[in-house]
Motif scaffolding. Structure first.
Motif, PDB file in Angstrom:
ATOM      1  N   PHE A 175       0.835  -1.196   0.000  1.00  0.00           N
ATOM      2  CA  PHE A 175       0.000   0.000   0.000  1.00  0.00           C
ATOM      3  C   PHE A 175       0.873   1.250   0.000  1.00  0.00           C
ATOM      4  O   PHE A 175       2.000   1.247   0.485  1.00  0.00           O
TER       5      PHE A 175
ATOM      6  N   GLN B 170       0.091  11.398   3.867  1.00  0.00           N
ATOM      7  CA  GLN B 170      -0.279  12.081   5.106  1.00  0.00           C
ATOM      8  C   GLN B 170      -0.001  13.576   4.940  1.00  0.00           C
ATOM      9  O   GLN B 170       1.127  14.030   5.105  1.00  0.00           O
TER      10      GLN B 170
ATOM     11  N   PHE C 230       3.751   7.229   2.970  1.00  0.00           N
ATOM     12  CA  PHE C 230       4.094   5.973   3.632  1.00  0.00           C
ATOM     13  C   PHE C 230       3.826   4.798   2.706  1.00  0.00           C
ATOM     14  O   PHE C 230       2.774   4.714   2.071  1.00  0.00           O
TER      15      PHE C 230
ATOM     16  N   SER D 199      -2.483  17.936   7.812  1.00  0.00           N
ATOM     17  CA  SER D 199      -3.617  17.736   8.722  1.00  0.00           C
ATOM     18  C   SER D 199      -3.476  16.460   9.536  1.00  0.00           C
ATOM     19  O   SER D 199      -4.081  16.328  10.608  1.00  0.00           O
ATOM     20  N   GLY D 200      -2.704  15.494   9.050  1.00  0.00           N
ATOM     21  CA  GLY D 200      -2.433  14.295   9.826  1.00  0.00           C
ATOM     22  C   GLY D 200      -3.157  13.038   9.385  1.00  0.00           C
ATOM     23  O   GLY D 200      -2.702  11.937   9.672  1.00  0.00           O
ATOM     24  N   GLU D 201      -4.282  13.183   8.713  1.00  0.00           N
ATOM     25  CA  GLU D 201      -5.039  11.996   8.325  1.00  0.00           C
ATOM     26  C   GLU D 201      -4.321  11.244   7.208  1.00  0.00           C
ATOM     27  O   GLU D 201      -3.797  11.846   6.295  1.00  0.00           O
ATOM     28  N   LEU D 202      -4.307   9.942   7.283  1.00  0.00           N
ATOM     29  CA  LEU D 202      -3.708   9.129   6.226  1.00  0.00           C
ATOM     30  C   LEU D 202      -4.725   8.922   5.104  1.00  0.00           C
ATOM     31  O   LEU D 202      -5.846   8.469   5.347  1.00  0.00           O
TER      32      LEU D 202
ATOM     33  N   PHE E  18       4.366  -0.444   8.487  1.00  0.00           N
ATOM     34  CA  PHE E  18       4.674   0.785   7.770  1.00  0.00           C
ATOM     35  C   PHE E  18       6.172   1.038   7.683  1.00  0.00           C
ATOM     36  O   PHE E  18       6.934   0.683   8.586  1.00  0.00           O
ATOM     37  N   GLY E  19       6.569   1.687   6.580  1.00  0.00           N
ATOM     38  CA  GLY E  19       7.896   2.266   6.534  1.00  0.00           C
ATOM     39  C   GLY E  19       7.913   3.544   7.355  1.00  0.00           C
ATOM     40  O   GLY E  19       6.869   3.969   7.884  1.00  0.00           O
ATOM     41  N   SER E  20       9.051   4.160   7.471  1.00  0.00           N
ATOM     42  CA  SER E  20       9.177   5.358   8.299  1.00  0.00           C
ATOM     43  C   SER E  20       8.715   6.622   7.585  1.00  0.00           C
ATOM     44  O   SER E  20       8.664   7.695   8.188  1.00  0.00           O
TER      45      SER E  20
ATOM     46  N   PHE F  66      -5.536   6.946   1.649  1.00  0.00           N
ATOM     47  CA  PHE F  66      -5.183   5.761   0.871  1.00  0.00           C
ATOM     48  C   PHE F  66      -4.957   6.156  -0.583  1.00  0.00           C
ATOM     49  O   PHE F  66      -5.754   6.877  -1.175  1.00  0.00           O
TER      50      PHE F  66
ATOM     51  N   TYR G 147       0.207   5.329   1.253  1.00  0.00           N
ATOM     52  CA  TYR G 147      -0.680   6.312   1.873  1.00  0.00           C
ATOM     53  C   TYR G 147      -0.004   7.673   1.856  1.00  0.00           C
ATOM     54  O   TYR G 147       1.220   7.780   1.932  1.00  0.00           O
TER      55      TYR G 147
END
Lengths: 114, 117
Positions: free
Chosen positions: A35, A39, A91, A42-45, A104-106, A47, A37
């Motif tokens: 996947f 970000q 991400f 605002s912070g929301e991930l 998740f990756g960093s 997709f 994503y």
């Protein structure tokens, strides 16, 4: 154990440049899911895409494209003609079949300068 | 509109206090998840629940507790046993595994930023 590596901590480009975000993964399973994503500040991930391990077809969606190569365990993400609104942390994530949670990756912080 | 809501957006806690973060979804998803994000890092799984009245520990469950009494709700309690709770907490949900046996996409809420004073 599964692992995702995003070696690029931060990338800065000028608007309209193309940029590729790298993702390398490790898994022992033959069936897994990848996947991406986004970000925003605002912070929301948000997709972006999901890929199955048995489907190596590359995908294009507008200015976004993804290159999945099982031979190198990579799932890279390219943004063509970048825009300021693309500025965010991106991400890459991995899920093995039977394990619902994502690893998740960093993350890679992308800054697109006007 | 269908989606995932988290409240509050910002939360301040004194040391030694328990606090509960809310997560609600109206997507009719069976599975729900809690992740923690520290600055400059990826997300790490705290707990997940595949069905009502059932949940499993993730990679960093110590100092946290959850409940799943309703399909729509998956609250997370950060207890005083959590040594470093200051972080950004994200809740997610997904459908159960389909007939293909695949993993369904997780969709995320807007997050709660917890700060310990």
């Amino acid at each position: 154990a599964q692992k995702v590596t995003q070696a690029q901590t931060e990338i800065s480009v000028v608007e309209k440049e193309d940029v590729t975000l790298d993702c390398v993964y490790e898994t022992r399973d033959t069936t897994y899911y990848l996947f991406w994503y986004k970000q925003p500040p605002s912070g929301e991930l948000v997709f972006l895409i999901r890929r199955n391990s048995f489907d190596e077809q590359n995908e294009i969606s507008g200015r976004y494209s993804w290159n999945f190569q099982k031979s190198t365990s990579s799932f890279n993400f390219t943004i063509t003609a970048s825009q300021v609104v693309d500025s965010a942390v991106y991400f890459c994530a991995l899920s093995e079949a039977g394990r619902r949670a994502l690893t998740f990756g960093s993350g890679t912080r992308l800054q697109v300068q006007p | 509109d269908g989606g995932i809501t988290q409240s509050p957006k910002y939360l301040f806690r004194k040391e030694g206090q328990n606090v509960t973060l809310s997560c609600e979804q109206n997507l009719n998803h069976d599975a729900m998840y809690w992740y923690r994000q520290d600055p400059g890092q990826g997300l790490r799984l705290i707990y997940y629940s595949q069905i009502v009245n059932d949940f499993q520990k993730g990679d960093i469950a110590e100092g946290y507790s959850v409940s799943r009494e309703k399909k729509e709700s998956f609250p997370l309690t950060v207890t005083s046993a959590q040594k470093n709770p200051t972080a950004f907490y994200l809740c997610a949900s997904s459908s159960r595994t389909g007939t293909s046996g695949g993993t369904d996409t997780q969709y995320f809420g807007p997050g709660t930023r917890l700060t310990v004073l």
